[in-house]
Design an enzyme around this catalytic site. Sequence first.
Site, short mmCIF file in Angstrom:
data_model
loop_
_atom_site.label_atom_id
_atom_site.label_comp_id
_atom_site.label_asym_id
_atom_site.label_seq_id
_atom_site.Cartn_x
_atom_site.Cartn_y
_atom_site.Cartn_z
N GLY A 1 0.79 -1.06 0.10
CA GLY A 1 0.19 -0.43 0.03
C GLY A 1 1.49 1.05 0.16
O GLY A 1 0.24 2.49 0.59
N ASP B 1 1.38 -1.83 -4.68
CA ASP B 1 -0.09 -0.68 -4.91
C ASP B 1 -1.40 -1.26 -5.62
O ASP B 1 -0.60 -1.71 -6.05
CB ASP B 1 0.34 0.85 -4.47
CG ASP B 1 -0.54 1.23 -3.30
OD1 ASP B 1 -2.07 1.31 -3.88
OD2 ASP B 1 -0.46 2.08 -2.55
N LYS C 1 2.05 1.85 5.84
CA LYS C 1 1.92 2.68 6.68
C LYS C 1 0.59 2.95 6.51
O LYS C 1 0.24 3.37 6.07
CB LYS C 1 3.68 3.67 6.30
CG LYS C 1 2.70 5.15 6.97
CD LYS C 1 3.65 6.49 6.21
CE LYS C 1 3.57 6.67 4.89
NZ LYS C 1 2.14 7.17 4.27
N HIS D 1 -5.40 0.07 9.19
CA HIS D 1 -6.95 1.32 10.09
C HIS D 1 -7.79 1.93 8.98
O HIS D 1 -8.76 1.98 10.05
CB HIS D 1 -6.15 2.54 11.21
CG HIS D 1 -5.16 3.92 9.77
ND1 HIS D 1 -5.14 5.14 10.35
CD2 HIS D 1 -5.75 3.66 8.85
CE1 HIS D 1 -4.50 6.15 9.13
NE2 HIS D 1 -4.71 4.93 7.99
#
Length: 363
Positions: A208, A231, A265, A269
Site C-alpha cells: 500500500g 499498490d 504505513k 486502520h
Amino acid sequence: MAQSVNGVSHEDDASIGIMRAMHVCQPFSLPFVVKALIKLGVPDILVEAGLDVELTATEIASRIVTPHGKAADPGNLDRQLRLLASHNLLQASENSENHERKYALSLAGGLQYFASNSGRSLAPMLMLSTAPLTVLPYQFLHETVLDPSVEPAVHALGMKSWEHAQKHPEELGNLLNRAMTGCSALLIPMLLEKYTGFEGLGSIVDVGGGNGESLALILSKYPHLRGINFDQPHVVAKGLQVTGMEHVGGSFLESCPQGDAVFMKWILHDWNDEECVCILKNVYQALPPDGKLVNMDVVLPEVVDPSLKTQSGFKFDVMMMTHFQGKERSLSQFRKIAADAGFKRVEIVAAVADQTLLEFHKS
C-alpha cells in the site's frame, strides 16, 4: 457558600465544565484559522524569519502578497495569530511600549509544519481535513451508533471516500496524495533515526505504498535494499523512479509480493478486523520463516488519558469511523488480529509524535 474539596469548589468545577462545553461549540475556528494562514503564506513568512525570531502582526502583514496591491490588515491577522498562540502553536509576547504582540515559531509549537515551501509539510493534510466534502460525512456520525454497518461517507457522498477521491482527482484525489506524501516526508526520516530494523535485510516490500515516497526514504538510508512498492496498478503507474525500487501492481486483499520484510504505513486502520486478518495472512505468506512486518500506525492507549497523543489518536479513530469504516487500535487489539493471521508476537520498536512502529514476527 460553595463546598470546597482540596481548595476547589463545586462552582469552580461547574465553570470549568461550562468552558469545556463551550470549547466544543467552536470546533472549526482553530483548523480554519490555520487554513486561512496557509492561504496567506504566513507559515512560510515565519519559517523564512527563523525559529524564535519575533515579528509583530504588522511586520507579518507587510510581507503578505495580496491581490491588486492592497495591504493586508494587521488587526484581523493579530486576532487569528493570538488564537494559535493560545493553543501553543506559536509563541506570543507582549510589547509593553505599544502593546503590539510579537509572534515566533518554536520547535514545540508546530506552525512551521504547515509551511508550503517545505516537502515536509502538513499543509495538504490540513487542506484535505477541512475540505467541504471531507467535513460533510461527519453530519451522519450518529448513524454509526444506531447501525454499526452504516458508513457516514457513503451516506453523505453516495460512495466510499477512496472512490470519491478517485472520481474527483482535482478536488480531492491529488490533495489526498500530497497529504500522504507530506506526512511521509515529515515522519519517516524521524522514525528512521530511531529504528534500525532494516539493517541486515536484503529486500523490503512496501504494501500500500502509494507512489513510493515512504520506500524511497527508506532506500535513501539503506541503499543496499531491494525495494518493492506494491499498490493498485493505477497508483504504481505514477510511482517515483528511484534506484533499487520496483513497482508492482495488485491488491493486498488477494496477495503480497515476497520479501525479507514488509512495511506498511496507515493501512490497517482503514479496514475492519476481518479485512485486516485477510491482509495480514497475505503478508504472512509472503514472508520467510524469520521475516517480519514493520507496521506504522497510531497505537491507542488501553486507558483513557488527557494527553495530546491520546487525544490525537482518538480523533484519528473517529475519522476512520467516519470515512473508511476502519479504526485505530490498541496494542492488545493489534496482537489479536496478528495472532489470528498466524503471527507469534507483536512488539513496539519505535515511536515519534503520535505514530508508533510495530514489528509483527512469524517466530
